[in-house]
Design an enzyme around this catalytic site. Sequence first.
Site, PDB file in Angstrom:
ATOM      1  N   HIS A 161      -1.499  -5.581   1.452  1.00 22.20           N
ATOM      2  CA  HIS A 161      -2.719  -6.353   1.222  1.00 22.20           C
ATOM      3  C   HIS A 161      -2.356  -7.743   0.720  1.00 22.20           C
ATOM      4  O   HIS A 161      -1.420  -7.899  -0.061  1.00 22.20           O
ATOM      5  CB  HIS A 161      -3.589  -5.665   0.161  1.00 22.20           C
ATOM      6  N   GLU A 164      -9.117 -10.378  -7.645  1.00 21.31           N
ATOM      7  CA  GLU A 164      -8.163  -9.263  -7.499  1.00 21.31           C
ATOM      8  C   GLU A 164      -7.094  -9.296  -8.595  1.00 21.31           C
ATOM      9  O   GLU A 164      -6.725  -8.252  -9.139  1.00 21.31           O
ATOM     10  CB  GLU A 164      -7.543  -9.313  -6.097  1.00 21.31           C
ATOM     11  N   LYS A 195       0.847  -1.198   0.000  1.00 21.54           N
ATOM     12  CA  LYS A 195       0.000   0.000   0.000  1.00 21.54           C
ATOM     13  C   LYS A 195       0.884   1.251   0.000  1.00 21.54           C
ATOM     14  O   LYS A 195       2.096   1.159   0.223  1.00 21.54           O
ATOM     15  CB  LYS A 195      -0.915  -0.052   1.230  1.00 21.54           C
ATOM     16  N   TYR A 241     -12.124  -3.197  -2.757  1.00 25.75           N
ATOM     17  CA  TYR A 241     -12.612  -3.297  -1.374  1.00 25.75           C
ATOM     18  C   TYR A 241     -14.138  -3.300  -1.291  1.00 25.75           C
ATOM     19  O   TYR A 241     -14.692  -2.918  -0.267  1.00 25.75           O
ATOM     20  CB  TYR A 241     -12.035  -2.143  -0.547  1.00 25.75           C
ATOM     21  N   ASN A 285      -1.631  -0.231   7.504  1.00 24.62           N
ATOM     22  CA  ASN A 285      -1.051  -1.563   7.752  1.00 24.62           C
ATOM     23  C   ASN A 285      -0.251  -2.103   6.572  1.00 24.62           C
ATOM     24  O   ASN A 285       0.002  -3.294   6.477  1.00 24.62           O
ATOM     25  CB  ASN A 285      -2.131  -2.537   8.257  1.00 24.62           C
TER      26      ASN A 285
HETATM   27  P1  GDP Z   1      -7.099  -7.497   5.500  1.00 25.49           P
HETATM   28  O1  GDP Z   1      -7.661  -8.518   4.571  1.00 25.49           O
HETATM   29  O2  GDP Z   1      -6.241  -8.095   6.586  1.00 25.49           O
HETATM   30  O3  GDP Z   1      -6.371  -6.379   4.784  1.00 25.49           O
HETATM   31  O4  GDP Z   1      -8.336  -6.841   6.285  1.00 25.49           O
HETATM   32  P2  GDP Z   1      -9.830  -6.488   5.808  1.00 25.49           P
HETATM   33  O5  GDP Z   1     -10.132  -7.131   4.499  1.00 25.49           O
HETATM   34  O6  GDP Z   1     -10.738  -6.750   6.951  1.00 25.49           O
HETATM   35  O7  GDP Z   1      -9.761  -4.909   5.619  1.00 25.49           O
HETATM   36  C1  GDP Z   1      -9.137  -4.364   4.498  1.00 25.49           C
HETATM   37  C2  GDP Z   1      -8.355  -3.163   4.909  1.00 25.49           C
HETATM   38  O8  GDP Z   1      -9.232  -2.159   5.428  1.00 25.49           O
HETATM   39  C3  GDP Z   1      -7.351  -3.390   6.027  1.00 25.49           C
HETATM   40  O9  GDP Z   1      -6.137  -3.952   5.609  1.00 25.49           O
HETATM   41  C4  GDP Z   1      -7.159  -1.973   6.541  1.00 25.49           C
HETATM   42  O10 GDP Z   1      -6.316  -1.220   5.665  1.00 25.49           O
HETATM   43  C5  GDP Z   1      -8.569  -1.424   6.427  1.00 25.49           C
HETATM   44  N1  GDP Z   1      -9.298  -1.571   7.681  1.00 25.49           N
HETATM   45  C6  GDP Z   1      -9.859  -2.706   8.175  1.00 25.49           C
HETATM   46  N2  GDP Z   1     -10.438  -2.468   9.372  1.00 25.49           N
HETATM   47  C7  GDP Z   1     -10.218  -1.139   9.621  1.00 25.49           C
HETATM   48  C8  GDP Z   1     -10.571  -0.275  10.700  1.00 25.49           C
HETATM   49  O11 GDP Z   1     -11.194  -0.681  11.672  1.00 25.49           O
HETATM   50  N3  GDP Z   1     -10.176   1.044  10.600  1.00 25.49           N
HETATM   51  C9  GDP Z   1      -9.477   1.504   9.526  1.00 25.49           C
HETATM   52  N4  GDP Z   1      -9.124   2.794   9.505  1.00 25.49           N
HETATM   53  N5  GDP Z   1      -9.137   0.728   8.510  1.00 25.49           N
HETATM   54  C10 GDP Z   1      -9.499  -0.588   8.545  1.00 25.49           C
HETATM   55 MG    MG Z   2      -9.220  -8.467   3.214  1.00 29.46          MG
END
Ligand code: GDP
Ligand code: MG
Length: 164
Positions: A128, A139, A20, A60, A125
């Site tokens: 991805h 994707e 990212k 997303y 973080n």
């Molecule tokens: P991943 O698959 O581990 O990346 O997690 P998810 O698919 O649940 O979420 C996608 C991305 O959304 C995450 O990597 C974070 O960048 C963002 N994200 C997820 N949960 C949160 C949150 O509670 N707050 C914020 N600011 N970003 C979030």
């Molecule tokens: Mg995810």
Amino acid sequence: FRRAAAGVRGGVERTFIALKPDGTQRGLLGDVIKRFEQKGYKLVAIKAIVPSRALAEKHYEDLKTRPFFKGLVSYMTSGAAPVIAMVWEGKDVIRQGRRLIGATNPLEAQPGTIRGDYCISVGRNIIHGSDSFESAEKEISLWFGKSEVYDWQYGNAEWLYADN
Ligand code: GDP
Ligand code: MG
């Protein structure tokens, strides 16, 4: 997209991994590539790209009702640094890629994982990784054209894979 590559033993799959903009900005690309390479995975596509809003929203789409969605799309599309989009190939790479990356919340991610070692905030973080075969397929086709993904074999593949 194919499950089994000719010439590589064992079940083979591909996953979409993206550094990212914060990861790019912080100079973490080399370490991310190193971790996937040293495990034995093979890079079959890579490019630097500032995604359009439409691409980030599609990527997303499962999160579109979440309160952080708008901020997430802005973060990915800001252009302060490009996303480094990659496709990695190898046995069980989807699940193992998620293990190398670590938990979504970096404070829950184990030390030794990418997020565990390099970041603090769930909103920054750095990386991805696809979470299933279906999302990997979606994707990869969203971020890459067919001609951007390469079929090639490691010359030493027999030292990485054995059927028995
Ligand atoms: P991943 O698959 O581990 O990346 O997690 P998810 O698919 O649940 O979420 C996608 C991305 O959304 C995450 O990597 C974070 O960048 C963002 N994200 C997820 N949960 C949160 C949150 O509670 N707050 C914020 N600011 N970003 C979030
Ligand atoms: Mg995810």
